[in-house]
Design a protein around this motif. Structure first.
Motif, short mmCIF file in Angstrom:
data_model
loop_
_atom_site.label_atom_id
_atom_site.label_comp_id
_atom_site.label_asym_id
_atom_site.label_seq_id
_atom_site.Cartn_x
_atom_site.Cartn_y
_atom_site.Cartn_z
N VAL A 269 0.87 -1.35 -0.21
CA VAL A 269 0.04 0.03 -0.07
C VAL A 269 0.82 1.26 0.19
N ALA B 79 2.35 1.95 -3.39
CA ALA B 79 1.47 2.48 -4.38
C ALA B 79 1.23 3.76 -3.96
N LEU B 80 1.16 4.27 -2.74
CA LEU B 80 0.92 5.52 -2.18
C LEU B 80 2.06 6.58 -2.79
N CYS C 164 4.43 5.84 -5.28
CA CYS C 164 4.38 5.66 -6.77
C CYS C 164 3.19 6.90 -7.11
N ALA C 165 1.94 6.71 -6.58
CA ALA C 165 1.04 7.69 -6.98
C ALA C 165 1.37 9.19 -6.73
N ALA D 212 3.16 6.03 -13.76
CA ALA D 212 2.04 5.28 -13.68
C ALA D 212 1.41 4.97 -15.06
N MET E 143 1.90 1.17 10.70
CA MET E 143 0.69 -0.14 10.60
C MET E 143 -0.38 0.63 10.27
N VAL E 144 -1.07 0.32 9.21
CA VAL E 144 -2.33 0.57 8.53
C VAL E 144 -3.48 -0.68 8.77
N GLU E 145 -4.85 -0.15 9.55
CA GLU E 145 -5.48 -1.08 9.84
C GLU E 145 -6.49 -1.02 8.25
N LEU F 208 -2.58 0.44 -7.74
CA LEU F 208 -2.95 1.34 -6.88
C LEU F 208 -2.67 2.88 -7.23
N ALA F 209 -1.34 2.88 -7.68
CA ALA F 209 -0.91 4.19 -8.02
C ALA F 209 -2.13 4.93 -9.09
N ARG G 273 -7.56 6.69 -3.68
CA ARG G 273 -6.46 6.78 -3.08
C ARG G 273 -6.34 7.58 -1.78
N ALA H 137 -7.25 5.34 1.17
CA ALA H 137 -6.37 4.64 1.57
C ALA H 137 -5.41 5.26 2.33
N ALA H 138 -5.21 6.70 2.04
CA ALA H 138 -4.25 7.36 2.73
C ALA H 138 -4.89 7.76 4.17
N ALA I 271 -6.48 5.87 6.03
CA ALA I 271 -6.77 4.40 6.66
C ALA I 271 -6.15 4.48 8.05
N PRO I 272 -5.07 5.07 8.50
CA PRO I 272 -4.89 5.11 9.77
C PRO I 272 -5.45 6.25 10.31
#
Lengths: 548, 299
Positions: free
Chosen positions: A7, A10-11, A13-14, A21, A147-149, B17-18, B25, B28-29, B31-32
């Motif tokens: 994850v 990916a972040l 990269c984005a 990409a 850590m990401v939940e 994902l990118a 996105r 996802a960012a 998420a925490p």
């Protein structure tokens, strides 16, 4: 690499290179309007083996990544020959579980799946060049980890619990061809197993209502009977430092104490609990409150792990006033010790005195031992002694008579599908002088349905004779259990030979999550010739069981 | 059958994902959660010890536990299979748990029935599977009618469900039946305490006494099936099986009066109508005419 890193990568990269990409997007498979759809992936063969097996479940070494899906039917082979069939119920990445009968570890399988990794890969974008991969890897490695939940897909995990409320409503019949009209009754059992009330106190109740519609002379009292075994408010939360119970208390952790109408309170100190209890003892036959019988005393319990073993001890010192034994002062000690599956020992002894005194002041004692000295061999043995000779009404007896008894079981798990065992025992009644001994070889086939057993018993002593039987357990479905047993009994006491055959069938059929049907039928018949008519009888009952 | 797919898969996922839409996105960012600190990556599992996660958990989720409990030597069968792990392992899987039933379950029998619960119960429920067949390993096997009566007929302690009862002789329960038999003209006072010498487990009548054949056959021949009191004026007291000296002598002359047999014994040495009951038996111990001084069946 963890999902977290993926994850984050990916972040990264984005966030750093939208341009990077772009080629990926451009290379992604697309279907132009009007173009033919992508053909389904061709089937392929996945091979594997059973890594572990229980009686009904096999654990496969292939999973979703290999194309195994729930519901898939897997044909197993052993040495190249068919060995059974199982259906996949659970799937992990590279593991799967399937259910069936007669499953064994080491069996092999080969299944056709519709997922072809190669075909899928062909549709995916080509990997970027090594330089780009190195750049992305560097970006990932430079990113601080946290850590990401991940928002997991909602998934119901059903963990069954013991029912809080349970009611059994049914009808029971005992009838024989010889003499009398037998017995019949309507019965309602109700139990409450820890219903939250207030302040951590929970309600426990256990009662039986009986309406005898046909009652023989052996049943004393009214045709309508209510037996209350337990009706208490109790706080026994393991997280608290104290316990308490009030009402008709069925005392937990107090060895040998009878049910009483009163209270129990205890304090937890480390692995131990100490406390006191006291109250009036209900009538033994009717369970009606009584003021003529009572008990009071103190107790202690210890549950102490010792390395990988466990010791549980309990003690009670009490005064008792009850019908039969009069005033009795007694002390009881119980000890239980387990060392894994290898050894288990439990024993208890009660000494006492008062109006009634047993020889040596030993009211009773028991000792049990179970051991598996080597894996296929198991041994169990027990001995018990009851020393009190309580004068009592023999029509409604409430106490055992002085006696000694012992039994032993020696068994060997010959294979996964055969267990052989021998059971022997004796009972010496020190009151009447009658003694009974038995010796019984048994063979158990755990893979036949859900357990087939055949056995034979030789009886010696005052009740001479022999018996043989075959019984089977079967669970055709998750909520259905059936049991059947065919028996033959012979008695040779007093020179007369008497033969009976018996058939027992019991079962529980789950109707839904809250309701089940429970039934039991026992039939016995005399089979000796020369009689005017063959005698027979039955004890049968059917119940509707509701639980919540 | 393992293969390494991690690195390509990670890169593939990263790339996809990118390329994901902005909304995804952003989610996802976020998420925490800022309100909920991220747990430590090195946190130990709540059950402690050197655990191997894949031994119990799958990638389906932490709640989806698959542990092969048979390996512990304590297979989870019946109701045990549906119990949450923590109910038996509240302090962690490294803390030993008692394997005996009473380590977890209360004893509703007040300690009377011992600690060997599996003699009567199994893991499918507390409703006892103990029945009349299992009673054969007690001191009072249930045969005949005893197998089809309610447990309460004999076991009176319903408060503690002790199922206790001293094994007593038959008359412990059948005293009334004994009195009834004596009142009906068959005195049983001197009989052995075990009724089984004459009676079956199913019914009082007809009664049989196989020991009688030692002295005089009553299960075959001309005297089969006749009632005791047809021959015996009173039953011998005490009854000694195989003694062959019943007194008073059975009344043969009830059926075989002197007047009817006298003619048949003309010339038989020692024949006399005096004490004929005794004399009949002395010459015809099997009840057959030919076994005595004569050659004909007794009629």
């Amino acid at each position: 690499m963890s999902p977290l890193a993926i994850v984050l990568a990916a972040l990264a990269c984005a966030g750093t290179s939208a341009a990077a990409a772009a080629p990926v997007l451009a290379a992604a498979p697309t279907t132009a309007p009007g173009a033919p759809a992508v053909a389904p992936a061709p089937a392929r063969t996945v091979e594997g083996r059973v890594a572990y097996a229980t009686a009904t479940t096999a654990y496969l070494d292939a999973g979703a990544r290999e194309g195994i899906v729930p519901g898939l039917e897997v044909r197993l082979t052993r040495g190249g020959t068919p060995a059974g069939l199982c259906r996949v119920t659970e799937v992990g990445d590279h593991t799967a579980a399937c259910t069936g009968q007669g499953l064994r570890a080491g069996e092999r399988f080969a299944v056709q799946t519709a997922i072809a990794p190669a075909a899928i890969a062909a549709q995916l974008a080509a990997l970027p060049g090594e330089e780009e991969q190195a750049r992305r890897l560097a970006a990932v490695q430079a990113t601080p980890l946290a850590m990401v939940e991940a928002p997991a897909k909602a998934r119901e995990v059903f963990i069954p619990q013991l029912p809080i409320l349970q009611g059994d409503l049914g009808y029971a019949v005992w009838v024989a061809s010889e003499g009398g009209n037998g017995y019949q009754r309507l019965q309602l059992d109700l139990s409450v197993n820890g219903l939250d009330v207030v302040g951590g106190f929970k309600l426990f109740a256990d009662a039986r209502f009986m309406q005898w519609t046909q009652k023989g002379p052996a049943i004393q009292g009214s045709s309508t009977q209510l037996l209350v075994y337990d009706l208490e408010l109790a706080q026994r939360d393991p997280g608290r430092s104290w316990t308490a119970a009030v009402g008709r208390v069925m005392p937990r952790v107090v060895p040998g104490a009878s049910v009483f109408d009163g209270a129990q309170a205890g304090a937890r100190i480390g692995p131990a609990e100490v406390g006191a209890f006291g109250g009036l003892i209900p009538n033994a036959y009717t369970t009606e409150p009584s003021t003529s019988s009572w008990t009071g005393g103190v107790y202690a319990r210890l549950e102490q792990p010792i390395g990988r073993t466990l010791l549980i001890g309990g003690a009670r010192v009490a005064a008792v006033q009850d019908a039969g034994i009069g005033r009795h002062y007694e002390g009881q000690l119980t000890l239980q010790y387990w060392a894994g599956a290898a050894v288990g020992v439990s024993g208890e002894i009660q000494v006492g005195g008062g109006d009634l005194v047993a020889p040596g002041h030993i009211d009773f004692g028991r000792l049990y031992l179970t051991t598996r000295p080597v894996d296929p061999l198991f041994i169990g043995a027990g001995f018990s002694y009851w020393g009190l000779d309580v004068p009592q009404d023999l029509v409604v007896t409430t106490w055992p008579g002085p006696s000694r008894r012992g039994d032993a079981t020696v068994g060997v798990d010959v294979t996964r599908w055969l267990t052989l065992q021998a059971v022997g025992g004796f009972v010496d009644d020190l009151y009447s002088g009658l003694s009974h001994q038995y010796l019984s070889p048994e063979a158990l086939f755990p893979k036949v349905l859900d357990g087939l057993m055949v056995g034979y018993q030789k009886d010696l002593g005052w009740f001479g004779g022999q018996a043989a039987w075959a019984q089977v357990n079967w669970r055709p479905g998750e909520a259905t259990q059936l049991f059947g047993r065919l028996s033959w009994f012979q008695t040779t006491d007093g020179g007369n030979v008497e033969n009976d055959v018996g058939l027992t069938a019991t079962g529980t059929v789950g109707l839904n999550r809250w309701l089940a049907l429970r039934f039991s039928v026992l039939v016995r018949a005399g089979i000796d010739g020369g009689q005017a008519s063959a005698p027979f009888g039955t004890a049968s009952q059917v119940f509707l069981v509701g639980s919540y | 059958m393992t293969r390494s797919t991690t690195a390509p898969a990670a890169l593939l996922a990263a790339a996809l994902l990118a390329a994901a839409p902005r909304g995804a996105r952003a989610a996802a960012a976020q998420a925490p959660s800022p309100e909920k600190p991220a747990p430590s990556l090195t946190a130990t599992p709540p059950h402690g010890g050197d655990t191997k996660c894949v031994g119990c958990h799958t990638t389906e989720g932490w709640g989806d536990v698959k542990f092969i409990h048979e390996r512990t030597g304590f297979p989870l069968t019946g109701k045990h299979a549906g119990v949450a792990c923590k109910q038996c392992h509240p302090a962690g899987f490294d803390v030993p748990v008692g394997r005996g039933c009473t380590a977890c379950h209360r004893d509703v029998h007040g300690g009377f029935s011992g600690m060997h619960c599996v003699s009567c119960h199994d893991t499918n429920g507390w409703k006892s599977r103990f029945n009349a067949d299992a009673h054969r390993r007690t001191n009072f096997p249930l045969q005949g009618k005893h197998a089809v009566i309610p447990c309460e007929s004999c076991h009176g302690d319903r408060r503690d469900r002790a199922f206790a009862r001293p094994t007593v002789e038959c008359r412990g329960c059948h005293e009334a039946d004994l009195a009834r038999a004596s009142a009906s003209g068959i005195p049983h006072d001197g009989f052995p305490s075990s009724c089984l010498a004459c009676h079956s487990f199913w019914r009082w009548k007809p009664a049989g006494f196989s020991g009688h054949n030692t002295c005089f056959p009553i299960t075959s021949g001309n005297h089969a099936g006749i009632a005791c009191m047809r021959c015996h004026v009173t039953l011998p007291i005490p009854l000694v099986i195989g003694g062959c000296n019943a007194l008073p002598w059975p009344a043969c002359t009830r059926c075989h009066p002197c007047s009817s047999v006298q003619g048949e014994h003309n010339g038989v040495s020692g024949f006399s109508c005096t004490n004929l009951d005794q004399k009949c038996y002395q010459c015809h111990p099997s009840g057959i005419g030919g076994d005595g001084g004569g050659n004909r069946r007794m009629r």
